[in-house]
Design a protein around this motif. Structure first.
Motif, PDB file in Angstrom:
ATOM      1  N   VAL A  81     -29.487 107.501  92.960  1.00  0.00           N
ATOM      2  CA  VAL A  81     -31.231 107.095  92.142  1.00  0.00           C
ATOM      3  C   VAL A  81     -30.767 106.000  91.271  1.00  0.00           C
ATOM      4  N   SER A  82     -29.283 105.307  90.548  1.00  0.00           N
ATOM      5  CA  SER A  82     -29.292 103.977  90.901  1.00  0.00           C
ATOM      6  C   SER A  82     -29.532 102.961  91.612  1.00  0.00           C
ATOM      7  N   ALA A  83     -29.975 103.476  92.202  1.00  0.00           N
ATOM      8  CA  ALA A  83     -29.904 101.863  93.643  1.00  0.00           C
ATOM      9  C   ALA A  83     -31.225 102.156  93.640  1.00  0.00           C
ATOM     10  N   ARG A  84     -32.392 103.009  93.696  1.00  0.00           N
ATOM     11  CA  ARG A  84     -33.767 103.002  94.351  1.00  0.00           C
ATOM     12  C   ARG A  84     -34.713 102.441  92.472  1.00  0.00           C
ATOM     13  N   SER A  85     -33.555 103.018  91.259  1.00  0.00           N
ATOM     14  CA  SER A  85     -34.280 102.629  89.818  1.00  0.00           C
ATOM     15  C   SER A  85     -35.356 101.321  89.576  1.00  0.00           C
ATOM     16  N   GLY A  86     -35.988 101.299  89.539  1.00  0.00           N
ATOM     17  CA  GLY A  86     -37.164 100.276  89.625  1.00  0.00           C
ATOM     18  C   GLY A  86     -35.990  99.655  87.846  1.00  0.00           C
ATOM     19  N   SER A  87     -35.601 100.248  86.746  1.00  0.00           N
ATOM     20  CA  SER A  87     -34.782  99.515  85.625  1.00  0.00           C
ATOM     21  C   SER A  87     -33.538  99.355  85.741  1.00  0.00           C
ATOM     22  N   PRO A  88     -33.533  98.191  84.801  1.00  0.00           N
ATOM     23  CA  PRO A  88     -31.618  98.235  84.736  1.00  0.00           C
ATOM     24  C   PRO A  88     -30.140  99.658  84.049  1.00  0.00           C
ATOM     25  N   HIS A  89     -29.845  99.493  85.212  1.00  0.00           N
ATOM     26  CA  HIS A  89     -28.851 100.729  84.993  1.00  0.00           C
ATOM     27  C   HIS A  89     -28.108 101.263  83.614  1.00  0.00           C
ATOM     28  N   ARG A  90     -28.013 101.699  83.092  1.00  0.00           N
ATOM     29  CA  ARG A  90     -27.908 101.637  81.595  1.00  0.00           C
ATOM     30  C   ARG A  90     -26.379 101.971  81.095  1.00  0.00           C
ATOM     31  N   VAL A  91     -25.954 101.205  80.881  1.00  0.00           N
ATOM     32  CA  VAL A  91     -23.433 101.290  80.554  1.00  0.00           C
ATOM     33  C   VAL A  91     -23.437 101.184  79.021  1.00  0.00           C
ATOM     34  N   ALA A  92     -22.335 102.041  78.629  1.00  0.00           N
ATOM     35  CA  ALA A  92     -22.549 102.186  77.710  1.00  0.00           C
ATOM     36  C   ALA A  92     -21.340 102.189  77.385  1.00  0.00           C
ATOM     37  N   VAL A  93     -20.202 100.791  76.640  1.00  0.00           N
ATOM     38  CA  VAL A  93     -19.013 101.000  76.238  1.00  0.00           C
ATOM     39  C   VAL A  93     -18.121 101.647  75.047  1.00  0.00           C
ATOM     40  N   LEU A  94     -18.027 102.840  74.794  1.00  0.00           N
ATOM     41  CA  LEU A  94     -17.494 103.566  74.135  1.00  0.00           C
ATOM     42  C   LEU A  94     -16.190 102.920  73.429  1.00  0.00           C
ATOM     43  N   VAL A  95     -16.117 102.226  72.262  1.00  0.00           N
ATOM     44  CA  VAL A  95     -14.945 101.491  72.260  1.00  0.00           C
ATOM     45  C   VAL A  95     -14.296 101.800  70.207  1.00  0.00           C
ATOM     46  N   ARG A  96     -13.085 102.269  70.281  1.00  0.00           N
ATOM     47  CA  ARG A  96     -12.549 103.134  68.754  1.00  0.00           C
ATOM     48  C   ARG A  96     -11.544 101.567  68.932  1.00  0.00           C
ATOM     49  N   HIS A  97     -10.846 102.193  67.421  1.00  0.00           N
ATOM     50  CA  HIS A  97      -9.584 101.437  67.151  1.00  0.00           C
ATOM     51  C   HIS A  97      -8.510 100.816  67.604  1.00  0.00           C
ATOM     52  N   GLY A  98      -7.846  99.835  68.365  1.00  0.00           N
ATOM     53  CA  GLY A  98      -7.019  99.966  68.943  1.00  0.00           C
ATOM     54  C   GLY A  98      -7.412  99.844  70.228  1.00  0.00           C
ATOM     55  N   VAL A  99      -8.612  99.082  70.972  1.00  0.00           N
ATOM     56  CA  VAL A  99      -9.203  98.857  72.139  1.00  0.00           C
ATOM     57  C   VAL A  99      -8.675  97.745  72.409  1.00  0.00           C
ATOM     58  N   LEU A 100      -8.231  97.901  73.481  1.00  0.00           N
ATOM     59  CA  LEU A 100      -7.537  96.458  74.298  1.00  0.00           C
ATOM     60  C   LEU A 100      -9.268  95.594  75.212  1.00  0.00           C
ATOM     61  N   PRO A 101      -9.187  94.226  74.099  1.00  0.00           N
ATOM     62  CA  PRO A 101     -10.128  93.530  74.792  1.00  0.00           C
ATOM     63  C   PRO A 101     -10.206  93.203  75.256  1.00  0.00           C
ATOM     64  N   MET A 102      -9.135  93.271  76.981  1.00  0.00           N
ATOM     65  CA  MET A 102      -9.338  92.741  78.076  1.00  0.00           C
ATOM     66  C   MET A 102      -9.974  93.863  78.889  1.00  0.00           C
ATOM     67  N   GLU A 103     -10.557  95.198  78.445  1.00  0.00           N
ATOM     68  CA  GLU A 103     -10.837  96.197  79.441  1.00  0.00           C
ATOM     69  C   GLU A 103     -12.578  96.358  78.812  1.00  0.00           C
ATOM     70  N   LEU A 104     -12.918  95.887  77.524  1.00  0.00           N
ATOM     71  CA  LEU A 104     -13.927  96.118  76.902  1.00  0.00           C
ATOM     72  C   LEU A 104     -14.522  94.764  78.055  1.00  0.00           C
ATOM     73  N   GLY A 105     -13.982  93.462  77.934  1.00  0.00           N
ATOM     74  CA  GLY A 105     -14.632  92.304  78.484  1.00  0.00           C
ATOM     75  C   GLY A 105     -14.799  92.092  79.942  1.00  0.00           C
ATOM     76  N   LEU A 106     -14.184  92.904  80.628  1.00  0.00           N
ATOM     77  CA  LEU A 106     -14.265  93.466  81.720  1.00  0.00           C
ATOM     78  C   LEU A 106     -15.097  94.503  82.317  1.00  0.00           C
ATOM     79  N   VAL A 107     -15.706  94.914  81.650  1.00  0.00           N
ATOM     80  CA  VAL A 107     -16.816  96.250  81.853  1.00  0.00           C
ATOM     81  C   VAL A 107     -18.340  95.372  81.775  1.00  0.00           C
ATOM     82  N   HIS A 108     -18.445  94.223  80.548  1.00  0.00           N
ATOM     83  CA  HIS A 108     -18.839  93.253  80.816  1.00  0.00           C
ATOM     84  C   HIS A 108     -19.723  92.314  81.467  1.00  0.00           C
ATOM     85  N   GLN A 109     -18.193  91.788  82.148  1.00  0.00           N
ATOM     86  CA  GLN A 109     -18.519  90.644  82.795  1.00  0.00           C
ATOM     87  C   GLN A 109     -19.135  91.168  84.455  1.00  0.00           C
TER      88      GLN A 109
END
Length: 359
Positions: free
Chosen positions: A11-39
């Motif tokens: 479905v994602s491959a054929r969808s005309g709109s961008p695939h929506r990704v939500a990154v759920l962060v909590r206290h103590g999150v590792l910045p590298m892990e958040l950054g790599l998802v966005h990058q």
């Protein structure tokens, strides 16, 4: 590991709109892990240059979130972002993860319950504790960072814990090991959503190996760089330029000046796979690229990628990807067809893996 081309991915491959990704962060999150998802997801583009994903960061409450280093981050979005996401990624929080109780209760449980039934959920590192505590991994295979794997297995006996792999794809739910394995998992999801060419482009943009198979070992028992040990990199580089040829284990060992026995042992230590497994995955990756980017027949692709026959190619596709070459081409075929075949995959990392056929 089996990496099926899932309904979510198709479905994602054929969808005309961008695939929506939500990154759920909590206290103590590792910045590298958040950054790599966005990058990684943020770098994915269509052939026309349009973003393939939209990525947002959310928290249980909008506002300031502590990291595990000496700065905080600000999340503009609350858990409502999870309710409209196609994919949710849960990075680690070493401050919280190993202290979670099952069944999960409170705001975190409520937030996860809001994820659509068709939504894909992935964890990085000890984020797997969150998924397991919520029951999402019951009866499924999963991984986490090797240092936390023993505690994970004790806490969640209903989960089949595999501490030796980079990531595990169980369809709707995916888990990965440490930070670097999170890169491999994100590239894997991009590949499943939009094809090998899209994932390879993201890898080039971010200067990381284009493909490390999930079943590869998290770590090796002996450092590859140890000066008195010869490596197997020369044979891998040589094989990548000859994927269509009937390569033998003896030939590969000879390229590195080793006996077959020593070569096989050293190869497994460095790559986490047998030479035959690695070569098969390299060939499969090249076949996927040919299906996406050329008009070659299935028979010709089978020959060029080293499978020999279309029956062998179909068998490997079904076993590894859960689909046929024809169905894969229909899902991931780009709009343009080059006049010449793409070059075989170039794995720049000693640990990189990709495609098929026997040694």
């Amino acid at each position: 590991m089996t990496a099926a081309v899932s309904a979510v991915s198709a479905v994602s491959a054929r969808s005309g709109s961008p695939h929506r990704v939500a990154v759920l962060v909590r206290h103590g999150v590792l910045p590298m892990e958040l950054g790599l998802v966005h990058q990684l997801f943020g770098s994915a583009r269509s052939p026309a240059g349009e973003p393939l994903y939209s990525v947002v960061t959310c928290a249980l409450e909008p506002g300031s979130v502590r990291t595990d280093v000496d700065f905080t981050l600000h999340a503009d979005h609350g858990p409502e972002a999870l309710a409209v996401a196609d994919t949710v990624v849960v990075p680690a929080s070493h401050e919280q993860d190993e202290y979670l109780d099952a069944p999960l209760t409170g705001p975190l449980a409520d937030a996860l319950a809001a994820i659509p039934a068709a939504g894909r959920i992935a964890s990085i590192c000890t984020g797997a504790f969150v998924l397991a505590a919520h029951g999402l991994l019951d009866g499924r295979r999963a991984t986490t960072h090797w240092r936390s794997a023993e505690a994970f297995a004790r806490r969640f006996p209903q989960v089949e814990t595999d501490p030796e792999v980079l990531y595990v794809d169980e369809g709707r739910v995916l888990t990965s090991a440490g930070e670097a394995a999170g890169i491999d998992l994100c590239l894997h999801m991009i590949r499943c959503d939009f094809g090998a060419a899209a994932a390879a482009d993201v890898a080039r943009r971010t200067v990381v190996p284009p493909h490390r198979e999930g079943g590869q070992a998290q770590y090796i028992p002996r450092p590859v760089a140890e000066p008195d040990l010869a490596g197997t990199g020369a044979s891998r580089a040589w094989a990548l330029t000859r994927l269509g040829e009937p390569l033998t284990l003896k030939q590969l060992a000879a390229r590195d000046g080793m006996s077959v026995r020593t070569f096989s042992r050293r190869f497994r230590e460095e790559v986490g796979l047998t030479p035959m497994q690695w070569l098969t995955r390299q060939r499969l990756e090249y076949a996927r690229q040919l299906l996406e980017e050329t008009d070659h027949t299935i028979d010709r692709i089978a020959t060029k990628s080293g499978f020999g026959t279309s029956a062998s190619l179909r068998q490997h596709f079904q076993t590894t990807l859960g689909t046929s070459p024809g169905a894969y081409r229909t899902t991931f075929r780009g709009p343009a067809t080059p006049a010449t075949s793409p070059s075989p995959p170039n794995t720049s990392s000693p640990s990189g893996t990709s495609s098929p056929s026997g040694v």
